[in-house]
Motif scaffolding. Structure first.
Motif, PDB file in Angstrom:
ATOM      1  N   LYS A  96      13.345  -8.837  -4.458  1.00 52.68           N
ATOM      2  CA  LYS A  96      14.152  -9.993  -4.095  1.00 52.68           C
ATOM      3  C   LYS A  96      14.562 -10.811  -5.307  1.00 52.68           C
ATOM      4  N   GLY A  97      13.796 -10.748  -6.385  1.00 47.55           N
ATOM      5  CA  GLY A  97      14.140 -11.496  -7.585  1.00 47.55           C
ATOM      6  C   GLY A  97      13.128 -11.289  -8.688  1.00 47.55           C
ATOM      7  N   CYS A  98      13.526 -11.689  -9.897  1.00 50.99           N
ATOM      8  CA  CYS A  98      12.655 -11.574 -11.067  1.00 50.99           C
ATOM      9  C   CYS A  98      12.777 -12.849 -11.889  1.00 50.99           C
ATOM     10  N   SER A  99      11.687 -13.260 -12.498  1.00 47.83           N
ATOM     11  CA  SER A  99      11.732 -14.423 -13.386  1.00 47.83           C
ATOM     12  C   SER A  99      12.285 -13.986 -14.741  1.00 47.83           C
ATOM     13  N   ILE A 100      12.468 -14.953 -15.617  1.00 47.68           N
ATOM     14  CA  ILE A 100      12.943 -14.651 -16.964  1.00 47.68           C
ATOM     15  C   ILE A 100      11.956 -13.693 -17.629  1.00 47.68           C
ATOM     16  N   ALA A 101      12.477 -12.669 -18.255  1.00 44.87           N
ATOM     17  CA  ALA A 101      11.682 -11.638 -18.942  1.00 44.87           C
ATOM     18  C   ALA A 101      10.758 -10.886 -17.989  1.00 44.87           C
ATOM     19  N   LYS A 102      11.046 -10.946 -16.688  1.00 42.45           N
ATOM     20  CA  LYS A 102      10.265 -10.214 -15.668  1.00 42.45           C
ATOM     21  C   LYS A 102       8.774 -10.507 -15.730  1.00 42.45           C
ATOM     22  N   GLN A 103       8.392 -11.748 -15.993  1.00 42.18           N
ATOM     23  CA  GLN A 103       6.978 -12.102 -15.992  1.00 42.18           C
ATOM     24  C   GLN A 103       6.403 -12.072 -14.585  1.00 42.18           C
ATOM     25  N   THR A 104       7.248 -12.355 -13.593  1.00 42.93           N
ATOM     26  CA  THR A 104       6.860 -12.197 -12.193  1.00 42.93           C
ATOM     27  C   THR A 104       8.035 -11.588 -11.437  1.00 42.93           C
ATOM     28  N   MET A 105       7.702 -10.879 -10.373  1.00 43.77           N
ATOM     29  CA  MET A 105       8.714 -10.277  -9.513  1.00 43.77           C
ATOM     30  C   MET A 105       8.430 -10.717  -8.085  1.00 43.77           C
ATOM     31  N   GLU A 106       9.477 -11.031  -7.354  1.00 44.50           N
ATOM     32  CA  GLU A 106       9.323 -11.360  -5.945  1.00 44.50           C
ATOM     33  C   GLU A 106       9.737 -10.115  -5.165  1.00 44.50           C
ATOM     34  N   ILE A 107       8.807  -9.607  -4.362  1.00 44.00           N
ATOM     35  CA  ILE A 107       9.101  -8.420  -3.559  1.00 44.00           C
ATOM     36  C   ILE A 107       8.884  -8.734  -2.083  1.00 44.00           C
ATOM     37  N   GLU A 108       9.576  -7.980  -1.247  1.00 41.19           N
ATOM     38  CA  GLU A 108       9.429  -8.122   0.191  1.00 41.19           C
ATOM     39  C   GLU A 108       8.886  -6.804   0.730  1.00 41.19           C
ATOM     40  N   ALA A 126       4.889 -12.672  -4.651  1.00 36.75           N
ATOM     41  CA  ALA A 126       5.140 -12.761  -6.090  1.00 36.75           C
ATOM     42  C   ALA A 126       4.082 -11.922  -6.791  1.00 36.75           C
ATOM     43  N   VAL A 127       4.535 -11.000  -7.632  1.00 33.46           N
ATOM     44  CA  VAL A 127       3.630 -10.085  -8.334  1.00 33.46           C
ATOM     45  C   VAL A 127       3.800 -10.298  -9.833  1.00 33.46           C
ATOM     46  N   ARG A 128       2.693 -10.475 -10.545  1.00 36.26           N
ATOM     47  CA  ARG A 128       2.741 -10.624 -12.001  1.00 36.26           C
ATOM     48  C   ARG A 128       3.166  -9.303 -12.644  1.00 36.26           C
ATOM     49  N   ALA A 129       3.726  -9.386 -13.833  1.00 42.62           N
ATOM     50  CA  ALA A 129       4.209  -8.196 -14.540  1.00 42.62           C
ATOM     51  C   ALA A 129       3.098  -7.171 -14.756  1.00 42.62           C
ATOM     52  N   ASP A 130       1.892  -7.628 -15.123  1.00 38.83           N
ATOM     53  CA  ASP A 130       0.795  -6.681 -15.368  1.00 38.83           C
ATOM     54  C   ASP A 130       0.366  -5.971 -14.081  1.00 38.83           C
ATOM     55  N   GLU A 131       0.504  -6.642 -12.942  1.00 41.85           N
ATOM     56  CA  GLU A 131       0.188  -6.008 -11.654  1.00 41.85           C
ATOM     57  C   GLU A 131       1.307  -5.053 -11.248  1.00 41.85           C
ATOM     58  N   MET A 185       0.843  -1.198   0.000  1.00 45.50           N
ATOM     59  CA  MET A 185       0.000   0.000   0.000  1.00 45.50           C
ATOM     60  C   MET A 185       0.877   1.246   0.000  1.00 45.50           C
ATOM     61  N   ARG A 186       0.271   2.364  -0.302  1.00 44.73           N
ATOM     62  CA  ARG A 186       0.990   3.633  -0.381  1.00 44.73           C
ATOM     63  C   ARG A 186       1.770   3.903   0.908  1.00 44.73           C
ATOM     64  N   GLY A 187       3.019   4.348   0.739  1.00 43.67           N
ATOM     65  CA  GLY A 187       3.853   4.706   1.879  1.00 43.67           C
ATOM     66  C   GLY A 187       4.741   3.580   2.381  1.00 43.67           C
ATOM     67  N   GLU A 188       4.464   2.352   1.975  1.00 45.23           N
ATOM     68  CA  GLU A 188       5.270   1.212   2.422  1.00 45.23           C
ATOM     69  C   GLU A 188       6.551   1.111   1.598  1.00 45.23           C
ATOM     70  N   GLU A 189       7.604   0.606   2.228  1.00 45.13           N
ATOM     71  CA  GLU A 189       8.853   0.361   1.525  1.00 45.13           C
ATOM     72  C   GLU A 189       8.904  -1.097   1.101  1.00 45.13           C
ATOM     73  N   LEU A 190       9.511  -1.334  -0.061  1.00 41.28           N
ATOM     74  CA  LEU A 190       9.642  -2.698  -0.555  1.00 41.28           C
ATOM     75  C   LEU A 190      11.060  -2.920  -1.062  1.00 41.28           C
ATOM     76  N   THR A 191      11.426  -4.195  -1.156  1.00 43.18           N
ATOM     77  CA  THR A 191      12.709  -4.603  -1.723  1.00 43.18           C
ATOM     78  C   THR A 191      12.432  -5.659  -2.784  1.00 43.18           C
TER      79      THR A 191
END
Length: 74
Positions: free
Chosen positions: A41-53, A60-65, A33-39
């Motif tokens: 942690k990793g990305c899949s091939i072609a950034k189809q998904t991203m792992e954030i903390e 795990a967040v999809r590229a479209d999200e 949510m707004r104001g939160e910090e994230l890091t």
């Protein structure tokens, strides 16, 4: 800047989420949510998904999200 522009190890603050209510509610339930910090942690091939903390939660967040999450790099 969008979340998809970050790479592994980058830290950022969430500025705004450009999404419908259903997606905003789902992300908020994970602490994304707004104001939160994230890091990135990793990305899949072609950034189809991203792992954030956010806090102590790994998500795990999809590229479209990730494209809808506006951030400011720290």
């Amino acid at each position: 800047m969008k979340l998809t522009e970050l790479t592994k190890g980058d830290r950022a603050e969430i500025i705004r989420i450009h999404a419908d209510k259903a997606l905003k509610d789902r992300l908020t339930s994970f602490g994304v949510m707004r104001g939160e910090e994230l890091t990135v942690k990793g990305c899949s091939i072609a950034k189809q998904t991203m792992e954030i903390e956010v806090g102590s939660t790994l998500i795990a967040v999809r590229a479209d999200e990730a494209e809808k999450i506006e951030v400011e790099k720290l």
